[in-house]
Every structure is written in C-alpha cells, then in structure tokens.
Write a protein that holds these residues in place. Sequence first.
Motif, short mmCIF file in Angstrom:
data_model
loop_
_atom_site.label_atom_id
_atom_site.label_comp_id
_atom_site.label_asym_id
_atom_site.label_seq_id
_atom_site.Cartn_x
_atom_site.Cartn_y
_atom_site.Cartn_z
N ASN A 71 39.79 29.26 26.78
CA ASN A 71 40.95 29.87 26.14
C ASN A 71 42.11 30.09 27.13
OD1 ASN A 71 40.43 30.86 23.13
ND2 ASN A 71 38.50 30.91 24.24
N GLY A 72 42.06 29.38 28.25
CA GLY A 72 43.22 29.35 29.14
C GLY A 72 43.23 30.34 30.27
N THR A 73 42.09 30.95 30.58
CA THR A 73 42.03 31.89 31.69
C THR A 73 41.41 31.21 32.91
OG1 THR A 73 41.84 33.82 30.24
CG2 THR A 73 41.11 34.10 32.51
N ARG A 74 42.16 31.15 34.00
CA ARG A 74 41.62 30.66 35.26
C ARG A 74 40.89 31.83 35.93
NH1 ARG A 74 42.79 26.67 39.28
NH2 ARG A 74 43.33 25.33 37.52
N ILE A 75 39.69 31.59 36.44
CA ILE A 75 38.87 32.66 37.01
C ILE A 75 38.63 32.40 38.49
CG2 ILE A 75 36.67 33.89 36.87
CD1 ILE A 75 36.46 32.95 33.94
N LEU A 76 38.84 33.44 39.30
CA LEU A 76 38.52 33.41 40.72
C LEU A 76 37.68 34.64 41.03
CD1 LEU A 76 42.05 32.60 42.19
CD2 LEU A 76 40.19 30.97 41.83
N LYS A 77 36.53 34.45 41.69
CA LYS A 77 35.63 35.57 41.98
C LYS A 77 35.43 35.66 43.49
CE LYS A 77 32.66 33.59 39.29
NZ LYS A 77 31.54 33.18 38.42
N PHE A 78 35.63 36.86 44.02
CA PHE A 78 35.57 37.08 45.46
C PHE A 78 34.51 38.14 45.80
CE2 PHE A 78 40.05 35.91 44.65
CZ PHE A 78 40.13 34.76 45.41
N PHE A 79 33.60 37.78 46.70
CA PHE A 79 32.69 38.77 47.27
C PHE A 79 33.19 39.08 48.67
CE2 PHE A 79 28.81 39.60 49.89
CZ PHE A 79 28.58 40.88 49.40
N LEU A 80 33.58 40.34 48.90
CA LEU A 80 34.08 40.76 50.20
C LEU A 80 32.89 41.10 51.08
CD1 LEU A 80 37.04 43.01 48.95
CD2 LEU A 80 36.89 40.52 49.13
N HIS A 81 32.63 40.26 52.03
CA HIS A 81 31.39 40.29 52.80
C HIS A 81 31.59 41.04 54.12
CE1 HIS A 81 27.52 39.17 54.22
NE2 HIS A 81 27.85 38.10 54.91
N ILE A 82 31.00 42.22 54.25
CA ILE A 82 31.04 42.98 55.51
C ILE A 82 29.62 43.09 56.05
CG2 ILE A 82 33.10 44.30 54.89
CD1 ILE A 82 31.24 46.69 54.28
N GLN A 123 23.44 37.33 46.46
CA GLN A 123 23.19 35.92 46.73
C GLN A 123 22.73 35.19 45.48
OE1 GLN A 123 21.14 34.32 50.46
NE2 GLN A 123 19.47 34.22 48.98
N GLU A 124 21.79 35.78 44.76
CA GLU A 124 21.26 35.12 43.56
C GLU A 124 22.29 35.05 42.46
OE1 GLU A 124 18.48 32.89 41.52
OE2 GLU A 124 18.64 33.46 43.63
N LEU A 148 45.30 34.52 34.56
CA LEU A 148 44.45 34.43 35.75
C LEU A 148 43.62 35.70 35.85
CD1 LEU A 148 43.70 33.08 38.51
CD2 LEU A 148 45.59 34.40 39.51
N LEU A 149 42.31 35.54 36.03
CA LEU A 149 41.41 36.67 36.22
C LEU A 149 40.83 36.62 37.62
CD1 LEU A 149 39.75 39.12 35.31
CD2 LEU A 149 38.07 37.52 34.35
N ILE A 150 41.01 37.71 38.36
CA ILE A 150 40.49 37.83 39.72
C ILE A 150 39.40 38.90 39.72
CG2 ILE A 150 41.05 38.46 42.09
CD1 ILE A 150 43.97 37.52 41.39
N VAL A 151 38.20 38.53 40.12
CA VAL A 151 37.05 39.45 40.15
C VAL A 151 36.75 39.79 41.60
CG1 VAL A 151 34.58 39.69 39.66
CG2 VAL A 151 36.08 38.53 38.01
N LEU A 152 36.65 41.08 41.90
CA LEU A 152 36.33 41.53 43.25
C LEU A 152 35.03 42.33 43.24
CD1 LEU A 152 39.84 42.72 44.51
CD2 LEU A 152 38.65 40.64 45.17
N GLN A 153 34.10 41.92 44.07
CA GLN A 153 32.84 42.63 44.25
C GLN A 153 32.62 42.83 45.74
OE1 GLN A 153 31.38 43.16 40.25
NE2 GLN A 153 30.47 43.87 42.16
N ALA A 154 31.91 43.90 46.10
CA ALA A 154 31.62 44.17 47.51
C ALA A 154 30.60 45.28 47.61
CB ALA A 154 32.90 44.56 48.26
N MET A 155 29.99 45.39 48.76
CA MET A 155 29.20 46.57 49.08
C MET A 155 30.15 47.75 49.24
SD MET A 155 26.01 45.53 49.24
CE MET A 155 25.12 46.76 50.21
N ALA A 188 34.79 25.84 37.28
CA ALA A 188 35.69 26.58 36.40
C ALA A 188 35.77 28.05 36.76
CB ALA A 188 35.22 26.43 34.95
N ALA A 189 34.69 28.60 37.29
CA ALA A 189 34.66 30.03 37.64
C ALA A 189 33.97 30.18 38.99
CB ALA A 189 33.95 30.83 36.56
N PRO A 190 34.64 29.78 40.07
CA PRO A 190 33.98 29.74 41.38
C PRO A 190 33.82 31.11 42.02
CG PRO A 190 36.28 29.12 41.59
CD PRO A 190 36.02 29.27 40.12
N TRP A 191 32.77 31.25 42.82
CA TRP A 191 32.58 32.40 43.70
C TRP A 191 33.01 32.01 45.11
CZ3 TRP A 191 32.06 37.38 43.47
CH2 TRP A 191 31.46 38.00 42.35
N PHE A 192 33.76 32.89 45.76
CA PHE A 192 34.12 32.73 47.15
C PHE A 192 33.59 33.92 47.94
CE2 PHE A 192 37.50 30.65 44.73
CZ PHE A 192 37.49 29.38 45.29
#
Length: 276
Positions: A168-179, A220-221, A67-74, A230-234
């Motif tokens: 290759n078997g990696t589940r991806i979840l991407k999170f933008f922490l919105h403030i 946004q873009e 499982l791969l968790i991606v975190l992005q934010a300002m 398969a690789a959603p952004w939340f």
Amino acid sequence: MKFKLPETPAVFVNSKSFRLADVDPADITPFKHQPDDKQEASPRLLQLRQRLSALQELLYAEHSRSLLIVLQAMDTGGKDGAIQNLLTGVNPAGVQVANFKAPTSEELNHDFLWRIHAQTPKRGHIGVFNRSHYEDVLITRVHGMIDEKTCEQHYADINNFEQLLTNNGTRILKFFLHISKEEQARRLQARLDDPSKNWKFDPNDLKERAHWADYQAAYQEAMRQCSSGAAPWFVIPANHKWGRDLAITEIVVAALEDMNLQQPTVDFDPKAQVIE
C-alpha cells in the motif's frame, strides 16, 4: 534490498545465518578512525539534514506514499537521541512518532498488531516507531510469555503485516541500535551520577540487563526471520552516538532518493494567474 546501501558501518541482515555477535558496536570504519571525533561527521550530517528536509517536502506534496522507520534497541541504546537527530530540520506537520509501552487492557483485548496498525504513517508522512510490534517477539520471548509455536506465528504475522504496508505504498526501514554491554553500563552509571539525568534511570533496567544474552538471541532471531528487501533490518553500531546518527541519516536519505518522489501536477496554468 530495494536501494543501494550507502557506505556506513550499518549491517544489512540478509541471511538466516546472520550473527549479531559478529557486528562490532563500536565500528565507525568508513566515517573516522579516531573515536568520538565528530569533525568529519558534522558537515556531512548537515548536508544530509538539508536533503532530508527537501525530500520530506516532496513526499508530503506527492501524497501517495509514506516512509516507516522502526527503531529497536537495548535499554540506553539511544532511540530517543536517534529520533531527535533524524527529525532535526524536518517539518513536524509531516511526521508521526509513536512510542509503544506495555499494552493497555484495551490493547490486550485485540491481536498484537491492532495497536500498531493504527499508528502507521499516513500517505505523505514519515512515521517513526520508538519500539514497535517486535516487542511481541522480544520481551515476551525472553520472559517466557509466549511459547515457540506462538513466536513462530508472530514472525509470520509480522512479515505479512509489513508486506501489506509495502503493498500500500509504505517504504519500511528497521534499525537495531547495537551497543555493547559495557557501553550500557557506562550509560546507566552516567544517569545515576548526574542528578539532572536521574529521572531517566529505571531500576527495572537492571533486571532486564541480567537477561542480556537472552535479548541478544531474541533480537538476532527476529532479524533473521523478518528481514527482507521490502522491509530490511539494519544493525547500527551505536556505541558512538555521532556515528549512529550519521549512519541512520545516510540510509534514510538513500531510501527516499530511491523512491523517486515527484512533484504533483496542478490543474491550472501558473503563468495565467494574476495576483492583484
């Protein structure tokens, strides 16, 4: 979407017409009506942590997927706090955390995904990216380091890269922490007001804050172009830290549940084993 999204304030980006401005950074609607009241969240968060610990053990034992968790934010968006909360109670032996800063001279001598690929999680592991390959379509775009044609190519490269990981078997979840911009101002001021937090303040954050609108447009873009089943952004409303933490943990647990992780079979009869 490959799994049913639990009820949270999180917004799944599923359209090229998605508007970040339509997401309220202070939204905690399904959790609690009183801002900053953690009483409802705490018992559920404890329950989720216990389930996450059990699921992580299954993932590690199965040893065929990751499982791969991606975190992005300002800046001040809460990536470090979110990681600390999410990994509370999990086995550190099955976790990889990668922090991506400005690329080194060695990394600049390769394609922009070279340093990223090396940090993807091994089979059986949960990987967490604190910032990620998306920096190459964010800060580079805001500051004019790449042109639009290169940016479009990077979007395509990112989608292909994430599809490769998925294949290759990696589940991806991407999170933008919105403030909100106002919340960022409060958090920056708090770092200045508390001597024990002064070390967290970087004067360069003020320079980047001046590009707030440009960053919002770039995020946004990027999410419009690179969100898929398969690789959603939340987008996680993150003004309230407890709401942020609960939403992320709900989604991560739901995704792991959906993976239907299995205990590995053994090639011996446990009942026939005698320990003297």
